[in-house]
Design a protein around this motif. Sequence first.
Motif, PDB file in Angstrom:
ATOM      1  N   ALA A 105       0.834  -1.199   0.000  1.00 35.72           N
ATOM      2  CA  ALA A 105       0.000   0.000   0.000  1.00 35.72           C
ATOM      3  C   ALA A 105       0.870   1.252   0.000  1.00 35.72           C
ATOM      4  CB  ALA A 105      -0.912   0.000   1.218  1.00 35.72           C
ATOM      5  N   VAL A 106       0.418   2.287  -0.737  1.00 41.25           N
ATOM      6  CA  VAL A 106       1.217   3.509  -0.827  1.00 41.25           C
ATOM      7  C   VAL A 106       0.473   4.755  -0.344  1.00 41.25           C
ATOM      8  CG1 VAL A 106       2.765   2.751  -2.650  1.00 41.25           C
ATOM      9  CG2 VAL A 106       0.557   3.754  -3.260  1.00 41.25           C
ATOM     10  N   ASP A 107      -0.816   4.651  -0.083  1.00 38.00           N
ATOM     11  CA  ASP A 107      -1.540   5.824   0.419  1.00 38.00           C
ATOM     12  C   ASP A 107      -2.766   5.381   1.195  1.00 38.00           C
ATOM     13  OD1 ASP A 107      -3.485   5.097  -1.465  1.00 38.00           O
ATOM     14  OD2 ASP A 107      -2.780   6.530  -2.960  1.00 38.00           O
ATOM     15  N   ASP A 108      -3.472   6.372   1.783  1.00 37.24           N
ATOM     16  CA  ASP A 108      -4.650   6.045   2.585  1.00 37.24           C
ATOM     17  C   ASP A 108      -5.880   5.798   1.726  1.00 37.24           C
ATOM     18  OD1 ASP A 108      -5.153   8.620   1.757  1.00 37.24           O
ATOM     19  OD2 ASP A 108      -5.161   9.508   3.759  1.00 37.24           O
ATOM     20  N   GLN A 109      -5.720   5.875   0.395  1.00 41.98           N
ATOM     21  CA  GLN A 109      -6.804   5.521  -0.515  1.00 41.98           C
ATOM     22  C   GLN A 109      -6.774   4.038  -0.875  1.00 41.98           C
ATOM     23  OE1 GLN A 109      -9.129   7.930  -1.369  1.00 41.98           O
ATOM     24  NE2 GLN A 109      -7.915   9.014   0.197  1.00 41.98           N
ATOM     25  N   GLN A 110      -5.850   3.310  -0.241  1.00 43.66           N
ATOM     26  CA  GLN A 110      -5.717   1.865  -0.427  1.00 43.66           C
ATOM     27  C   GLN A 110      -5.264   1.485  -1.832  1.00 43.66           C
ATOM     28  OE1 GLN A 110      -6.386  -0.286   2.668  1.00 43.66           O
ATOM     29  NE2 GLN A 110      -5.753   1.829   3.039  1.00 43.66           N
ATOM     30  N   HIS A 111      -4.444   2.346  -2.429  1.00 41.30           N
ATOM     31  CA  HIS A 111      -3.777   1.970  -3.673  1.00 41.30           C
ATOM     32  C   HIS A 111      -2.607   1.048  -3.354  1.00 41.30           C
ATOM     33  CE1 HIS A 111      -5.678   5.749  -5.354  1.00 41.30           C
ATOM     34  NE2 HIS A 111      -5.940   4.857  -6.303  1.00 41.30           N
ATOM     35  N   ILE A 112      -2.429   0.035  -4.204  1.00 46.42           N
ATOM     36  CA  ILE A 112      -1.384  -0.969  -4.010  1.00 46.42           C
ATOM     37  C   ILE A 112      -0.510  -1.022  -5.253  1.00 46.42           C
ATOM     38  CG2 ILE A 112      -0.947  -3.461  -3.796  1.00 46.42           C
ATOM     39  CD1 ILE A 112      -3.600  -3.606  -2.223  1.00 46.42           C
ATOM     40  N   ILE A 113       0.802  -0.957  -5.058  1.00 43.61           N
ATOM     41  CA  ILE A 113       1.748  -1.096  -6.162  1.00 43.61           C
ATOM     42  C   ILE A 113       2.184  -2.552  -6.268  1.00 43.61           C
ATOM     43  CG2 ILE A 113       4.090  -0.529  -6.938  1.00 43.61           C
ATOM     44  CD1 ILE A 113       3.710   2.248  -5.790  1.00 43.61           C
ATOM     45  N   THR A 114       2.260  -3.049  -7.492  1.00 43.48           N
ATOM     46  CA  THR A 114       2.729  -4.415  -7.728  1.00 43.48           C
ATOM     47  C   THR A 114       3.422  -4.456  -9.090  1.00 43.48           C
ATOM     48  OG1 THR A 114       2.072  -6.757  -7.706  1.00 43.48           O
ATOM     49  CG2 THR A 114       0.573  -5.211  -8.804  1.00 43.48           C
ATOM     50  N   ASN A 115       3.808  -5.648  -9.531  1.00 41.22           N
ATOM     51  CA  ASN A 115       4.430  -5.809 -10.852  1.00 41.22           C
ATOM     52  C   ASN A 115       3.367  -6.086 -11.913  1.00 41.22           C
ATOM     53  OD1 ASN A 115       7.465  -7.376  -9.739  1.00 41.22           O
ATOM     54  ND2 ASN A 115       7.263  -5.390 -10.681  1.00 41.22           N
ATOM     55  N   ASP A 116       3.544  -5.499 -13.068  1.00 41.21           N
ATOM     56  CA  ASP A 116       2.612  -5.746 -14.167  1.00 41.21           C
ATOM     57  C   ASP A 116       2.698  -7.189 -14.659  1.00 41.21           C
ATOM     58  OD1 ASP A 116       0.783  -4.639 -16.392  1.00 41.21           O
ATOM     59  OD2 ASP A 116       2.400  -5.606 -17.501  1.00 41.21           O
ATOM     60  N   HIS A 117       3.898  -7.802 -14.590  1.00 41.63           N
ATOM     61  CA  HIS A 117       4.004  -9.149 -15.157  1.00 41.63           C
ATOM     62  C   HIS A 117       3.173 -10.170 -14.389  1.00 41.63           C
ATOM     63  CE1 HIS A 117       7.392  -9.732 -12.169  1.00 41.63           C
ATOM     64  NE2 HIS A 117       6.872 -10.949 -12.143  1.00 41.63           N
ATOM     65  N   ILE A 118       2.820  -9.870 -13.145  1.00 38.47           N
ATOM     66  CA  ILE A 118       1.937 -10.767 -12.392  1.00 38.47           C
ATOM     67  C   ILE A 118       0.550 -10.760 -13.032  1.00 38.47           C
ATOM     68  CG2 ILE A 118       0.894 -11.245 -10.151  1.00 38.47           C
ATOM     69  CD1 ILE A 118       3.267  -9.735  -8.894  1.00 38.47           C
ATOM     70  N   LEU A 119       0.057  -9.575 -13.368  1.00 38.99           N
ATOM     71  CA  LEU A 119      -1.252  -9.474 -14.003  1.00 38.99           C
ATOM     72  C   LEU A 119      -1.219 -10.095 -15.395  1.00 38.99           C
ATOM     73  CD1 LEU A 119      -2.244  -5.802 -13.040  1.00 38.99           C
ATOM     74  CD2 LEU A 119      -2.529  -7.913 -11.735  1.00 38.99           C
ATOM     75  N   ALA A 120      -0.126  -9.881 -16.119  1.00 41.12           N
ATOM     76  CA  ALA A 120      -0.026 -10.430 -17.471  1.00 41.12           C
ATOM     77  C   ALA A 120      -0.053 -11.942 -17.460  1.00 41.12           C
ATOM     78  CB  ALA A 120       1.253  -9.917 -18.141  1.00 41.12           C
ATOM     79  N   ARG A 121       0.612 -12.551 -16.494  1.00 39.62           N
ATOM     80  CA  ARG A 121       0.662 -14.011 -16.451  1.00 39.62           C
ATOM     81  C   ARG A 121      -0.618 -14.625 -15.928  1.00 39.62           C
ATOM     82  NH1 ARG A 121       6.931 -14.222 -14.713  1.00 39.62           N
ATOM     83  NH2 ARG A 121       7.743 -14.035 -16.807  1.00 39.62           N
ATOM     84  N   GLY A 122      -1.448 -13.807 -15.295  1.00 39.78           N
ATOM     85  CA  GLY A 122      -2.751 -14.298 -14.855  1.00 39.78           C
ATOM     86  C   GLY A 122      -3.784 -14.265 -15.954  1.00 39.78           C
ATOM     87  N   THR A 123      -3.361 -13.953 -17.175  1.00 34.81           N
ATOM     88  CA  THR A 123      -4.209 -13.941 -18.385  1.00 34.81           C
ATOM     89  C   THR A 123      -5.506 -13.154 -18.184  1.00 34.81           C
ATOM     90  OG1 THR A 123      -5.250 -16.057 -17.786  1.00 34.81           O
ATOM     91  CG2 THR A 123      -3.288 -16.140 -19.198  1.00 34.81           C
ATOM     92  N   GLY A 124      -5.377 -12.011 -17.521  1.00 33.58           N
ATOM     93  CA  GLY A 124      -6.536 -11.138 -17.417  1.00 33.58           C
ATOM     94  C   GLY A 124      -7.609 -11.604 -16.464  1.00 33.58           C
ATOM     95  N   GLY A 125      -7.312 -12.568 -15.604  1.00 39.13           N
ATOM     96  CA  GLY A 125      -8.305 -13.059 -14.654  1.00 39.13           C
ATOM     97  C   GLY A 125      -8.567 -12.082 -13.530  1.00 39.13           C
TER      98      GLY A 125
END
Length: 289
Positions: free
Chosen positions: A120-140
Amino acid sequence: MVVRTGLGEPRGPWFVSPGPVPDGGWPRGRPSGDGPQRPRGGWPGRTLAAAAAVVALSTASGAVAGGWVAGLDDPVGPPAASAAPVPAELVTAAERTVPGVVSVLVGAGRGRSATGSGFAVDDQQHIITNDHILARGTGGAVTVELPDGRRLPAEVVGREPRSDLAVLRVPPSAGLAPLPLARPGATRVGEPVLAVGSPLGLPGTVTAGIVSALDRQVRLGDNRHTAVQTDASINPGNSGGPLVNARGEVVGVNTAIATIDGNGSIGIGFAIPIEQVQQTADTIIGRGG
């Protein structure tokens, strides 16, 4: 014959050693997704096998020999020497960091799935992660597992494949503690750092090391990156998690590791530097709310 593949196989995007090979090209590692991996076959040659044995022996023999010598003559005697004490500031940094780090699960239950980490990076509950995790999840569908074990659906605010960063958002009920970001240009070679994430599906895992190098030029996937190199142990599932300094400030996002024949961390890991992270995350959040 030993086949050279740069610095080895990554867990994260493809990693390519910055050193040229004799034909003038670039040596390539082989692709591998985040999350638990099935063990592979043996080493490609005796040289690598011998090197692995030496590394394993040098790592383990100190503890074994130390315990044996301590108990040689005196069954009671002085206590065996323990590992070097962990600096108190790293303990405090870990305590502050873990509550803001999550596990990221993409596409579980349908098609190909992927797992990683985020923070988490702010009090709006935004979360930073890697894009390749989303890419390998095939858009699920994207699910976030919180430090307390709760699982919540996450909205994808935006993605930036070229920088391998993505921003998620979870409902306010998550109550994640945002992590502070280090000042741009403040990271120094040799300073202690912690890698926090969910390697092999083990949430809240903390490993320690130092900043091994700054401005390391590497190719991850199809793109060139300037990365922070660290020897903190990073393994499959750490991708997207924070690399933090002794003050608990995020200095980078763990993205890839080099391995030999795909056999886990060898003490060469790479993180996207905080300057790039902050710039990209601000752009994504500004666009997506």
